[in-house]
Design a protein around this motif. Structure first.
Motif, PDB file in Angstrom:
ATOM      1  N   ASP A 197       0.843  -1.253   0.067  1.00  0.00           N
ATOM      2  CA  ASP A 197      -0.051  -0.097  -0.091  1.00  0.00           C
ATOM      3  C   ASP A 197       0.935   1.310   0.138  1.00  0.00           C
ATOM      4  OD1 ASP A 197      -2.510  -1.434   0.156  1.00  0.00           O
ATOM      5  OD2 ASP A 197      -2.365  -1.441   2.116  1.00  0.00           O
ATOM      6  N   GLY A 198       0.823   1.964  -1.088  1.00  0.00           N
ATOM      7  CA  GLY A 198       1.611   3.285  -1.071  1.00  0.00           C
ATOM      8  C   GLY A 198       1.128   4.107  -2.166  1.00  0.00           C
ATOM      9  N   VAL A 199       2.260   4.485  -2.830  1.00  0.00           N
ATOM     10  CA  VAL A 199       2.126   5.527  -4.099  1.00  0.00           C
ATOM     11  C   VAL A 199       3.065   5.421  -4.958  1.00  0.00           C
ATOM     12  CG1 VAL A 199       1.008   7.424  -2.750  1.00  0.00           C
ATOM     13  CG2 VAL A 199       3.243   7.685  -3.198  1.00  0.00           C
ATOM     14  N   VAL A 200       2.738   5.548  -6.360  1.00  0.00           N
ATOM     15  CA  VAL A 200       3.572   5.512  -7.395  1.00  0.00           C
ATOM     16  C   VAL A 200       3.822   6.951  -7.824  1.00  0.00           C
ATOM     17  CG1 VAL A 200       4.175   4.573  -9.587  1.00  0.00           C
ATOM     18  CG2 VAL A 200       2.765   3.035  -8.011  1.00  0.00           C
ATOM     19  N   LEU A 201       5.203   7.247  -8.043  1.00  0.00           N
ATOM     20  CA  LEU A 201       5.471   8.653  -8.208  1.00  0.00           C
ATOM     21  C   LEU A 201       6.126   8.842  -9.688  1.00  0.00           C
ATOM     22  CD1 LEU A 201       7.076   9.790  -4.679  1.00  0.00           C
ATOM     23  CD2 LEU A 201       4.929  10.265  -5.446  1.00  0.00           C
ATOM     24  N   ARG A 202       5.914   9.911 -10.304  1.00  0.00           N
ATOM     25  CA  ARG A 202       6.505  10.304 -11.604  1.00  0.00           C
ATOM     26  C   ARG A 202       7.238  11.460 -11.420  1.00  0.00           C
ATOM     27  NH1 ARG A 202       2.929   8.467 -16.144  1.00  0.00           N
ATOM     28  NH2 ARG A 202       3.782   6.269 -15.867  1.00  0.00           N
ATOM     29  N   THR A 203       8.365  11.263 -12.148  1.00  0.00           N
ATOM     30  CA  THR A 203       9.235  12.496 -12.423  1.00  0.00           C
ATOM     31  C   THR A 203       9.771  12.445 -13.670  1.00  0.00           C
ATOM     32  OG1 THR A 203      10.947  14.307 -11.538  1.00  0.00           O
ATOM     33  CG2 THR A 203      11.114  11.956 -11.177  1.00  0.00           C
ATOM     34  N   GLY A 204       9.372  13.200 -14.644  1.00  0.00           N
ATOM     35  CA  GLY A 204       9.533  12.996 -16.229  1.00  0.00           C
ATOM     36  C   GLY A 204       9.348  11.734 -16.538  1.00  0.00           C
ATOM     37  N   ASP A 205      10.241  10.748 -17.080  1.00  0.00           N
ATOM     38  CA  ASP A 205       9.769   9.588 -17.457  1.00  0.00           C
ATOM     39  C   ASP A 205      10.088   8.615 -16.620  1.00  0.00           C
ATOM     40  OD1 ASP A 205      12.402   9.638 -17.864  1.00  0.00           O
ATOM     41  OD2 ASP A 205      12.389   8.792 -20.149  1.00  0.00           O
ATOM     42  N   LYS A 206      10.504   8.887 -15.389  1.00  0.00           N
ATOM     43  CA  LYS A 206      11.025   8.022 -14.193  1.00  0.00           C
ATOM     44  C   LYS A 206       9.909   7.734 -13.185  1.00  0.00           C
ATOM     45  CE  LYS A 206      15.426   7.899 -15.653  1.00  0.00           C
ATOM     46  NZ  LYS A 206      15.929   6.876 -16.486  1.00  0.00           N
ATOM     47  N   THR A 207       9.663   6.369 -12.879  1.00  0.00           N
ATOM     48  CA  THR A 207       8.505   6.041 -11.953  1.00  0.00           C
ATOM     49  C   THR A 207       9.264   5.663 -10.634  1.00  0.00           C
ATOM     50  OG1 THR A 207       7.415   5.681 -13.971  1.00  0.00           O
ATOM     51  CG2 THR A 207       6.470   4.918 -11.802  1.00  0.00           C
ATOM     52  N   GLY A 208       8.697   6.052  -9.657  1.00  0.00           N
ATOM     53  CA  GLY A 208       9.345   5.466  -8.164  1.00  0.00           C
ATOM     54  C   GLY A 208       8.086   5.051  -7.228  1.00  0.00           C
ATOM     55  N   LEU A 209       8.532   4.349  -6.324  1.00  0.00           N
ATOM     56  CA  LEU A 209       7.490   3.531  -5.355  1.00  0.00           C
ATOM     57  C   LEU A 209       7.902   4.320  -3.995  1.00  0.00           C
ATOM     58  CD1 LEU A 209       5.207   1.563  -5.023  1.00  0.00           C
ATOM     59  CD2 LEU A 209       7.285   0.023  -4.317  1.00  0.00           C
ATOM     60  N   ALA A 210       6.655   4.774  -3.299  1.00  0.00           N
ATOM     61  CA  ALA A 210       6.901   5.624  -2.039  1.00  0.00           C
ATOM     62  C   ALA A 210       5.884   5.249  -1.202  1.00  0.00           C
ATOM     63  CB  ALA A 210       7.176   7.275  -2.248  1.00  0.00           C
ATOM     64  N   LEU A 211       5.802   5.487   0.150  1.00  0.00           N
ATOM     65  CA  LEU A 211       4.910   5.263   1.128  1.00  0.00           C
ATOM     66  C   LEU A 211       3.659   6.347   0.882  1.00  0.00           C
ATOM     67  CD1 LEU A 211       6.547   4.128   4.517  1.00  0.00           C
ATOM     68  CD2 LEU A 211       4.977   2.843   2.891  1.00  0.00           C
ATOM     69  N   ARG A 212       4.099   7.652   0.660  1.00  0.00           N
ATOM     70  CA  ARG A 212       3.193   8.759   0.588  1.00  0.00           C
ATOM     71  C   ARG A 212       3.531   9.728  -0.466  1.00  0.00           C
ATOM     72  NH1 ARG A 212       5.652   7.973   4.461  1.00  0.00           N
ATOM     73  NH2 ARG A 212       4.916   7.867   6.492  1.00  0.00           N
ATOM     74  N   PRO A 213       2.574  10.704  -0.851  1.00  0.00           N
ATOM     75  CA  PRO A 213       3.197  11.692  -1.960  1.00  0.00           C
ATOM     76  C   PRO A 213       4.240  12.565  -1.533  1.00  0.00           C
ATOM     77  CG  PRO A 213       0.747  11.735  -1.487  1.00  0.00           C
ATOM     78  CD  PRO A 213       1.345  10.652  -0.439  1.00  0.00           C
ATOM     79  N   SER A 259      -2.046   5.651  -6.355  1.00  0.00           N
ATOM     80  CA  SER A 259      -2.157   5.546  -4.753  1.00  0.00           C
ATOM     81  C   SER A 259      -3.069   4.374  -4.317  1.00  0.00           C
ATOM     82  CB  SER A 259      -2.534   7.019  -4.284  1.00  0.00           C
ATOM     83  OG  SER A 259      -2.679   6.827  -2.934  1.00  0.00           O
ATOM     84  N   GLY A 260      -2.786   3.757  -3.513  1.00  0.00           N
ATOM     85  CA  GLY A 260      -3.446   2.680  -2.952  1.00  0.00           C
ATOM     86  C   GLY A 260      -2.739   1.344  -2.780  1.00  0.00           C
ATOM     87  N   SER A 261      -3.667   0.079  -3.058  1.00  0.00           N
ATOM     88  CA  SER A 261      -2.927  -1.089  -2.769  1.00  0.00           C
ATOM     89  C   SER A 261      -2.642  -1.794  -4.405  1.00  0.00           C
ATOM     90  CB  SER A 261      -4.160  -2.061  -2.426  1.00  0.00           C
ATOM     91  OG  SER A 261      -4.496  -1.791  -1.037  1.00  0.00           O
ATOM     92  N   MET A 262      -1.433  -2.351  -4.240  1.00  0.00           N
ATOM     93  CA  MET A 262      -1.179  -2.952  -5.653  1.00  0.00           C
ATOM     94  C   MET A 262      -0.279  -4.164  -5.125  1.00  0.00           C
ATOM     95  SD  MET A 262       2.005  -0.008  -5.928  1.00  0.00           S
ATOM     96  CE  MET A 262       0.877   1.287  -4.876  1.00  0.00           C
ATOM     97  N   ILE A 263       0.356  -5.185  -6.014  1.00  0.00           N
ATOM     98  CA  ILE A 263       0.783  -6.079  -6.037  1.00  0.00           C
ATOM     99  C   ILE A 263       2.226  -5.881  -6.784  1.00  0.00           C
ATOM    100  CG2 ILE A 263       1.041  -8.689  -6.648  1.00  0.00           C
ATOM    101  CD1 ILE A 263      -1.143  -8.220  -4.535  1.00  0.00           C
TER     102      ILE A 263
END
Length: 172
Positions: free
Chosen positions: A17-33, A42-46
């Motif tokens: 459970d967390g957020v997927v962040l994007r900056t430019g064409d890169k994507t990252g995983l975090a707990l919160r914005p 944002s939410g649950s994912m596998i």
């Protein structure tokens, strides 16, 4: 398991459970914005892991079933453990699974590159064959690390903040 009995595919997946962040064409995983990055999801994912193809590191396959050259079949954690620790002993073994684009495939282990970190792929639920994102970074402060699945911590480079991650992506 009796020989001849084909088990159901069981890809390794870690709930998160967390957020997927994007900056430019890169994507990252975090707990919160974070202030420096756009929230893509944002939410649950596998979280699943794709073994990359030799010479085509931008492509990967998520193992659902490993068939060894002498007939044994492995799924889930047993399959992942075999792939990471002993796959070099059985280059003729095959993986049946879904590629990172959601298409079904069956490949020999010798066509895969186990020397590079697996692709970290995100799915809406355990039954979906196509990921909605591939992440290339973990954005987490030191005290947040235990919240993330161990494989995520192992396979993704970590940045303590989105600002630090953004500085790194500008240097790419």
């Amino acid at each position: 398991m009796a020989r001849g009995s084909i088990p159901a595919r069981e890809p390794v997946g870690d709930p998160f459970d967390g957020v997927v962040l994007r900056t430019g064409d890169k994507t990252g995983l975090a707990l919160r914005p974070q202030q420096q990055a756009e929230v893509h999801y944002s939410g649950s994912m596998i979280v699943r892991y794709g073994v990359r193809f030799l010479g085509k590191l931008h492509q990967s396959i998520v193992p659902g079933l490993v068939v060894l050259d002498y007939g044994d079949m492995l799924t889930g954690e047993a399959a992942w453990d075999f792939l990471i620790k002993r796959s070099n002993l059985h280059p003729r073994a095959e993986i049946i699974g879904y590629r990172d684009d959601g298409s079904e495939d069956m490949v020999f282990l010798r066509t895969l590159d186990f020397a590079v970190a697996p692709a970290v792929l995100l799915y809406n639920d355990a039954s979906t064959p196509s990921p909605f994102a591939q992440v290339s970074a973990l954005i987490a402060a030191e005290d947040e690390l235990e919240t993330f699945p161990p494989r995520v911590r192992e396979y993704l480079p970590r940045f303590s903040s989105a600002a630090e991650w953004q500085m790194e992506t500008m240097n790419d």
